[in-house]
Design a protein around this motif. Structure first.
Motif, short mmCIF file in Angstrom:
data_model
loop_
_atom_site.label_atom_id
_atom_site.label_comp_id
_atom_site.label_asym_id
_atom_site.label_seq_id
_atom_site.Cartn_x
_atom_site.Cartn_y
_atom_site.Cartn_z
N ALA A 190 27.12 43.42 32.53
CA ALA A 190 26.20 44.06 33.48
C ALA A 190 25.51 43.04 34.38
N ALA A 191 25.23 41.84 33.87
CA ALA A 191 24.47 40.84 34.63
C ALA A 191 25.38 39.78 35.25
N TRP A 192 26.69 40.04 35.36
CA TRP A 192 27.60 39.03 35.87
C TRP A 192 27.68 39.03 37.39
N GLY A 193 27.06 40.02 38.06
CA GLY A 193 27.02 40.01 39.51
C GLY A 193 25.73 39.37 39.99
N TRP A 194 25.44 39.54 41.29
CA TRP A 194 24.20 39.01 41.84
C TRP A 194 23.60 40.02 42.80
N PRO A 195 22.29 40.28 42.70
CA PRO A 195 21.34 39.79 41.67
C PRO A 195 21.66 40.36 40.29
N ALA A 196 21.28 39.64 39.27
CA ALA A 196 21.67 40.03 37.91
C ALA A 196 21.10 41.38 37.52
N GLU A 197 19.86 41.70 37.96
CA GLU A 197 19.22 42.95 37.52
C GLU A 197 19.79 44.17 38.23
N ASN A 198 20.32 44.01 39.42
CA ASN A 198 20.91 45.14 40.15
C ASN A 198 21.96 44.58 41.11
N PRO A 199 23.14 44.23 40.59
CA PRO A 199 24.11 43.48 41.39
C PRO A 199 24.54 44.21 42.66
N GLN A 200 24.50 43.48 43.76
CA GLN A 200 25.05 43.95 45.02
C GLN A 200 26.29 43.14 45.41
N PHE A 201 26.53 42.05 44.69
CA PHE A 201 27.72 41.23 44.89
C PHE A 201 28.43 41.10 43.54
N VAL A 202 29.74 41.33 43.53
CA VAL A 202 30.54 41.18 42.31
C VAL A 202 31.79 40.38 42.67
N ALA A 203 32.34 39.71 41.69
CA ALA A 203 33.53 38.87 41.91
C ALA A 203 34.59 39.19 40.86
N TYR A 204 35.81 39.41 41.33
CA TYR A 204 36.93 39.72 40.45
C TYR A 204 38.12 38.84 40.80
N SER A 205 38.97 38.60 39.82
CA SER A 205 40.21 37.88 40.08
C SER A 205 41.05 38.68 41.08
N LYS A 206 41.64 37.98 42.02
CA LYS A 206 42.49 38.62 43.03
C LYS A 206 43.89 38.88 42.50
N ILE A 207 44.21 38.35 41.34
CA ILE A 207 45.57 38.42 40.80
C ILE A 207 45.74 39.68 39.98
N CYS A 208 46.63 40.56 40.42
CA CYS A 208 46.83 41.85 39.76
C CYS A 208 47.26 41.66 38.32
N THR A 209 46.74 42.48 37.43
CA THR A 209 47.05 42.37 36.01
C THR A 209 48.37 43.01 35.64
N HIS A 210 49.09 43.53 36.64
CA HIS A 210 50.41 44.10 36.35
C HIS A 210 51.50 43.04 36.51
N ALA A 211 51.64 42.50 37.74
CA ALA A 211 52.72 41.54 37.99
C ALA A 211 52.27 40.30 38.75
N GLY A 212 50.96 40.14 38.95
CA GLY A 212 50.45 38.92 39.56
C GLY A 212 50.39 38.92 41.08
N CYS A 213 50.59 40.05 41.72
CA CYS A 213 50.48 40.12 43.17
C CYS A 213 49.01 40.09 43.59
N PRO A 214 48.71 39.86 44.87
CA PRO A 214 47.32 39.82 45.33
C PRO A 214 46.75 41.23 45.52
N ALA A 215 45.84 41.62 44.68
CA ALA A 215 45.20 42.94 44.78
C ALA A 215 43.98 42.79 45.68
N SER A 216 44.18 42.88 46.99
CA SER A 216 43.09 42.55 47.91
C SER A 216 42.88 43.56 49.03
N LEU A 217 43.55 44.71 48.96
CA LEU A 217 43.35 45.73 49.98
C LEU A 217 42.21 46.64 49.51
N TYR A 218 41.08 46.54 50.19
CA TYR A 218 39.87 47.23 49.74
C TYR A 218 39.55 48.42 50.64
#
Length: 367
Positions: A271-299
């Motif tokens: 819950a506190a891994w984003g920023w700000p920790a108490e109410n995250p408005q920014f989050v970060a995730y790996s761009k590498i898809c967990t299926h076959a490693g392609c870039p999961a970046s279309l948002y």
């Protein structure tokens, strides 16, 4: 073989023939007309024959040595990429493998061609097609043809040729196995569980690894509009050993700024891994898809889903990048982030720890 052939020899007569005589008779009875047949060296053991044999054996020997060189290069030549200005010996890895493999195939093929042109009998034959079943005589004549064919190769009386062929054939069979299996001989250990976001890679005097763009500019919250995202990397660049977070395959990460009113349904302990920790408005995730490693970046801002273009896996950002469509079965790993104030007074993102799970697709040792 036609049943009306009156000159077909009996089985006993065939057994009394030499292999070459039986081969010629069988060819004629089988509708094969030998228009021309000439021994390359009617008198065996001449110096000319020995020279030809040595030439063929040399081709096979060179092919075998090239195969050995391929294996040696595969094992000992450096192949890890390094930054410009550092030792660039890795650049020889692929050319050396390609060159030794090409040499092995070229000289093996040349040896076969020279063997046929220099040592085996010169022969031209024309055959009529037929579909009759084989009789005992047919089988004996075929055996004789095969025996004479082996005799024509000279393997039985040319040990140099035979041994060099075995060496070249062994190299030809071993090289593909080395190339295919070599990468799996050494286990990766825990390398697949760590990236350059680990604080141990933090620049000297800093506690955390800075988060940067591909040109090593630091990433600030002020760079993002609501609903925006950017591909970022660990700010690790070591000139001495060539460690580089931007070029490392495990590094690509997405930082996403949520729109007003959006809230993450965080996974347990995150819950506190984003920023700000108490109410995250920014989050970060790996761009590498967990299926076959392609870039999961279309948002898609409206649906808050990340799309992987390779196999259409979709990850719901507001559910902590949980897969909701497609073949991916595991959430995108989440990177703990925070901000620190730079020398210019602006806030910049840092990674407070490495990913807590392996990035990318599943692999054989993952539980």
């Amino acid at each position: 073989m036609s049943s009306v052939d009156q000159n077909q020899p009996t089985a006993d007569e065939i057994r009394d023939m030499t292999p070459e005589e039986a081969m010629i008779v069988g060819a004629e009875l089988d509708g094969i007309r030998i228009a021309h047949r000439r021994e390359r060296f009617p008198i065996r053991g001449t110096k000319a024959e020995k020279r030809a044999e040595r030439g063929v054996a040399a081709s096979f020997l060179i092919a075998a040595l090239a195969g050995v060189a391929f294996i040696v290069c595969f094992i000992i030549v450096p192949f890890h990429w390094h930054l410009p200005g550092t030792p660039q010996n890795f650049k020889y890895f692929t050319p050396l493998l390609g060159g030794t493999l090409a040499a092995m195939l070229i000289f093996f093929g040349a040896g076969l061609v020279l063997w046929a042109k220099w040592l085996m009998p010169e022969e031209e034959a024309v055959q009529d097609r037929h579909d009759e079943p084989s009789s005992e005589e047919d089988q004996l004549l075929t055996e004789a043809a095969l025996a004479q064919g082996f005799e024509d190769t000279g393997l039985g009386r040319r040990p140099m040729l035979r041994n060099s062929l075995l060496l070249a054939g062994g190299a030809l069979a071993t090289v593909p196995l080395v190339a295919l299996v070599g990468g799996m001989i050494k286990k990766p250990g825990n390398k697949l569980f760590h990236t350059f976001f680990d604080p141990k890679w933090a620049p000297e005097g800093q506690k955390y690894v800075p988060i940067v763009y591909e040109d090593f500019r630091r990433v600030s919250p002020d760079d993002f509009e609501p609903g925006g995202l950017a591909t970022v990397f660990p700010g690790v660049r070591q000139e001495v050993d060539g460690k580089n977070g931007v070029t490392d395959a495990s590094s690509p990460t997405l930082i996403i700024r949520l729109r007003p009113g959006q809230k993450i349904e965080a996974r347990k302990g995150q819950a506190a891994w984003g920023w700000p920790a108490e109410n995250p408005q920014f989050v970060a995730y790996s761009k590498i898809c967990t299926h076959a490693g392609c870039p999961a970046s279309l948002y898609e801002q409206q649906t808050t889903r990340l799309l992987c273009p390779c196999h259409q896996s979709q990850f719901e950002v507001l559910k902590d990048a949980k897969p909701v469509f497609g073949p991916a079965s595991r959430s995108l790993p989440k990177l703990p982030i925070h901000v620190e104030v730079g020398e210019d007074g602006r806030q910049y993102f840092v990674a407070t720890s490495d990913y807590h799970e392996a990035i990318g697709p599943a692999f054989w040792e993952r539980p």
